[in-house]
Design a protein around this motif. Sequence first.
Motif, mmCIF file in Angstrom:
data_model
loop_
_atom_site.group_PDB
_atom_site.id
_atom_site.type_symbol
_atom_site.label_atom_id
_atom_site.label_comp_id
_atom_site.label_asym_id
_atom_site.label_seq_id
_atom_site.Cartn_x
_atom_site.Cartn_y
_atom_site.Cartn_z
ATOM 1 N N PRO A 191 2.621 -7.098 -9.684
ATOM 2 C CA PRO A 191 2.254 -6.576 -8.356
ATOM 3 C C PRO A 191 2.968 -5.269 -8.029
ATOM 4 O O PRO A 191 2.518 -4.520 -7.157
ATOM 5 N N ASP A 192 4.068 -4.975 -8.736
ATOM 6 C CA ASP A 192 4.768 -3.714 -8.504
ATOM 7 C C ASP A 192 3.934 -2.506 -8.936
ATOM 8 O O ASP A 192 4.239 -1.370 -8.558
ATOM 9 N N LEU A 193 2.873 -2.747 -9.714
ATOM 10 C CA LEU A 193 2.021 -1.659 -10.170
ATOM 11 C C LEU A 193 0.910 -1.314 -9.175
ATOM 12 O O LEU A 193 0.162 -0.368 -9.400
ATOM 13 N N VAL A 194 0.795 -2.075 -8.097
ATOM 14 C CA VAL A 194 -0.198 -1.725 -7.080
ATOM 15 C C VAL A 194 0.126 -0.312 -6.583
ATOM 16 O O VAL A 194 1.218 -0.062 -6.081
ATOM 17 N N PRO A 195 -0.784 0.637 -6.746
ATOM 18 C CA PRO A 195 -0.464 2.046 -6.431
ATOM 19 C C PRO A 195 -0.400 2.297 -4.935
ATOM 20 O O PRO A 195 -1.415 2.247 -4.239
ATOM 21 N N SER A 196 0.777 2.593 -4.451
ATOM 22 C CA SER A 196 0.929 2.818 -3.010
ATOM 23 C C SER A 196 0.137 4.032 -2.545
ATOM 24 O O SER A 196 -0.424 4.042 -1.441
ATOM 25 N N SER A 197 0.054 5.057 -3.397
ATOM 26 C CA SER A 197 -0.684 6.254 -2.994
ATOM 27 C C SER A 197 -2.174 5.959 -2.848
ATOM 28 O O SER A 197 -2.822 6.396 -1.889
ATOM 29 N N GLY A 198 -2.738 5.205 -3.799
ATOM 30 C CA GLY A 198 -4.153 4.872 -3.716
ATOM 31 C C GLY A 198 -4.462 3.969 -2.541
ATOM 32 O O GLY A 198 -5.442 4.186 -1.805
ATOM 33 N N VAL A 199 -3.643 2.955 -2.332
ATOM 34 C CA VAL A 199 -3.854 2.037 -1.215
ATOM 35 C C VAL A 199 -3.712 2.784 0.107
ATOM 36 O O VAL A 199 -4.500 2.588 1.048
ATOM 37 N N SER A 200 -2.699 3.643 0.187
ATOM 38 C CA SER A 200 -2.493 4.414 1.420
ATOM 39 C C SER A 200 -3.684 5.311 1.713
ATOM 40 O O SER A 200 -4.088 5.466 2.870
ATOM 41 N N ALA A 201 -4.249 5.910 0.673
ATOM 42 C CA ALA A 201 -5.397 6.804 0.868
ATOM 43 C C ALA A 201 -6.604 6.027 1.400
ATOM 44 O O ALA A 201 -7.311 6.503 2.302
ATOM 45 N N VAL A 202 -6.856 4.848 0.860
ATOM 46 C CA VAL A 202 -7.974 4.028 1.339
ATOM 47 C C VAL A 202 -7.745 3.642 2.795
ATOM 48 O O VAL A 202 -8.644 3.749 3.643
ATOM 49 N N PHE A 203 -6.533 3.177 3.100
ATOM 50 C CA PHE A 203 -6.214 2.753 4.457
ATOM 51 C C PHE A 203 -6.361 3.918 5.441
ATOM 52 O O PHE A 203 -6.918 3.768 6.528
ATOM 53 N N SER B 73 -10.284 -1.641 11.770
ATOM 54 C CA SER B 73 -10.979 -1.966 10.519
ATOM 55 C C SER B 73 -10.047 -1.776 9.334
ATOM 56 O O SER B 73 -10.094 -2.529 8.355
ATOM 57 N N ALA B 74 -9.172 -0.755 9.422
ATOM 58 C CA ALA B 74 -8.181 -0.551 8.365
ATOM 59 C C ALA B 74 -7.183 -1.694 8.351
ATOM 60 O O ALA B 74 -6.787 -2.186 7.283
ATOM 61 N N VAL B 75 -6.763 -2.141 9.535
ATOM 62 C CA VAL B 75 -5.828 -3.264 9.623
ATOM 63 C C VAL B 75 -6.457 -4.522 9.045
ATOM 64 O O VAL B 75 -5.814 -5.277 8.299
ATOM 65 N N THR B 76 -7.715 -4.767 9.386
ATOM 66 C CA THR B 76 -8.410 -5.948 8.860
ATOM 67 C C THR B 76 -8.493 -5.884 7.340
ATOM 68 O O THR B 76 -8.292 -6.898 6.644
ATOM 69 N N TRP B 77 -8.791 -4.698 6.807
ATOM 70 C CA TRP B 77 -8.855 -4.532 5.347
ATOM 71 C C TRP B 77 -7.486 -4.819 4.721
ATOM 72 O O TRP B 77 -7.387 -5.536 3.715
ATOM 73 N N ALA B 78 -6.428 -4.272 5.312
ATOM 74 C CA ALA B 78 -5.087 -4.484 4.764
ATOM 75 C C ALA B 78 -4.686 -5.953 4.837
ATOM 76 O O ALA B 78 -4.104 -6.497 3.891
#
Length: 635
Positions: free
Chosen positions: A279-291, A301-306
């Motif tokens: 799970p440490d490989l979950v890319p914070s930059s990619g997740v942050s960009a989607v959010f 909607s972003a909160v619900t997705w997260a």
Amino acid sequence: MKAIGLLLVGITAFAGGFALSNFWSPGGDDPDSGSGGDRLIPATESAPIGTRVLVKQRGENSFAELDLVNLSVEEVRARLEGLERYPRSRRWLMQRLLIGRWLELDSEGAFAWCREQWTAHSYMSPLLQQWMEIDPEAAMAAWRSLPEGARRTWQLGAMLEGAMKLGPEAYLRCLDQLPVDSLKSPAGVSEMFAELAAMDRERAIARLRELPENLREEASAGIVSSWVQGDPAGAIAYTREMQAGGTRDHCLSKILDSDWALDHPEDAGALLELFSVRPDLVPSSGVSAVFAKLSEGDPMSAVTWAAKYLEPGDAFPGLINREVIAPAIKDSPQAVPTLVASISATIGDAEAAKEWAATLGDGIESRHAQAFAAFAAIENTELRTAALRGLIEDSYGWDFDGVAQAVATLPDADRAQMLTSLVAAPTPGLADAARQEKLLGFADQLPAGPPRTEYLAEVIGSLVSWGGEWEWVHPANAAALLSQYPEAAQQGGDELIRDIAERWVEVADALSDWMPWAEAIADPAQREQAWSGIAQAFANEDTAAASEWLGGLPADDPARDGAVAAFVKGVATRDAEAALVWAETIGAPEMRIAALQSVVDRLAWDNPAHAREIVTGAPVEETIRQQLLYRIDHP
């Protein structure tokens, strides 16, 4: 420490083909920027070969001036040897440039000299890295001639970094010839397979199957990172077919870090659920960009997705605070309480929501007054208290009086803990005398008993930790307050007394400054801690004065043993013989043995033979001597 900047003027390309880009120094700013760090100004295409290289430390005198193309081997060696007088941060770039020049002149001679130095210096890595770029076969042969062991294995990373400059095919040939099986993550594997996949994906996949097991994860990730750019569906299908594990997780991270994830948030969320062992490989930059993209249209909607796809302890709190709460505090602070209520309901778990609330102040920049007002209006008591406490503990630049007023409005049960948080918080712009006066005044808001005494101990302790720079917070004032509030001394315990004593010795001009206080302490345990703090501080400041002071302490005072033990601990690394002599004077048998063993352990760690020599000649009882010698021989 002053930032060091390196300025290279008129740098030339090397005759042997060394690219200038090989010699930039890590940790600097953008090469084109004029701000701190290492700034390199390369020669233009029209710059004449052989121009002088000037390396200048910004704001100071010239650090070095090298006419590299005209330096002889002897001059290069002399320059390298001369670099030792400079700190490592100031010699990194020059070391690489000089070694590069020596490689051009006499690669075997450069290697031989670096080999003579390599147990004490780091010349071998830049030599092998640069050698790999111009003659990989010779560099690998030289590496094989080094003594086997961890130090030689460590050089493999530098060699592979050099091989990366040769391109993927040449890099892989080098990889086949080097014993990389033991390396967890060899440099360049992911990058080289990404380049190879961009040219010929089938060739990259076939080559992947030939690699040792320990290299396949990085190689697979490299292939997928290239693949997803042109064919996301194919890259995703390829990754989904993998067995669950680290390799699949690494490939998933590359997909989620791509532009595809921005346009397919639900599909990206589904891939997040596939992570299994890393799970440490979950890319914070990619997740942050989607959010961030989701929150632009509808923050909830972003909160619900997260909440649906992220674990509460992952990037979840930071994303919400940065992309939802911080903008709301800036633009519509009155909406924050409602947002907090909605988000906590979406989170669902009460404890997780409270942990998130404690981080609400992250990323609010300088809007602390607005944040405090917004957080104070949160209806849920636990969430409100957690948010305010987090803001107090982590924020800089807020209004002290405004914060204190907010704290006064909190429920009685939480006020003491909040006030304690206020003690440790920074208070820029507030004079320290006024700060401490206000903090002591807050004690009147607390009922008598543990909450009040705990708070007072925190305040007086903060005097010591802040002390020495301002008259009002001199340890003498802390000691005076301790006498004024004796219940705080009991609550703060031995550690508070010891801190005051150590700090007082550091700032005192003479023994008479602190000696009357230390000797007048009636409680034996507190007196021992005071004397121990003094002895420890003295051991670091003035060993001779400490010895004189210890020699004047009453031999029958039980506090003396603790003071001597603290002095022994402080002086053991600098004067082991003296430490052993003093340890032998400790009256309490168990404390004496522990002190002697501590000294011997320090000695034996570095040099067991020297430790035996010292113990053999030490003035200690023979039985104890034999115990210590046995301890040296049987660590």
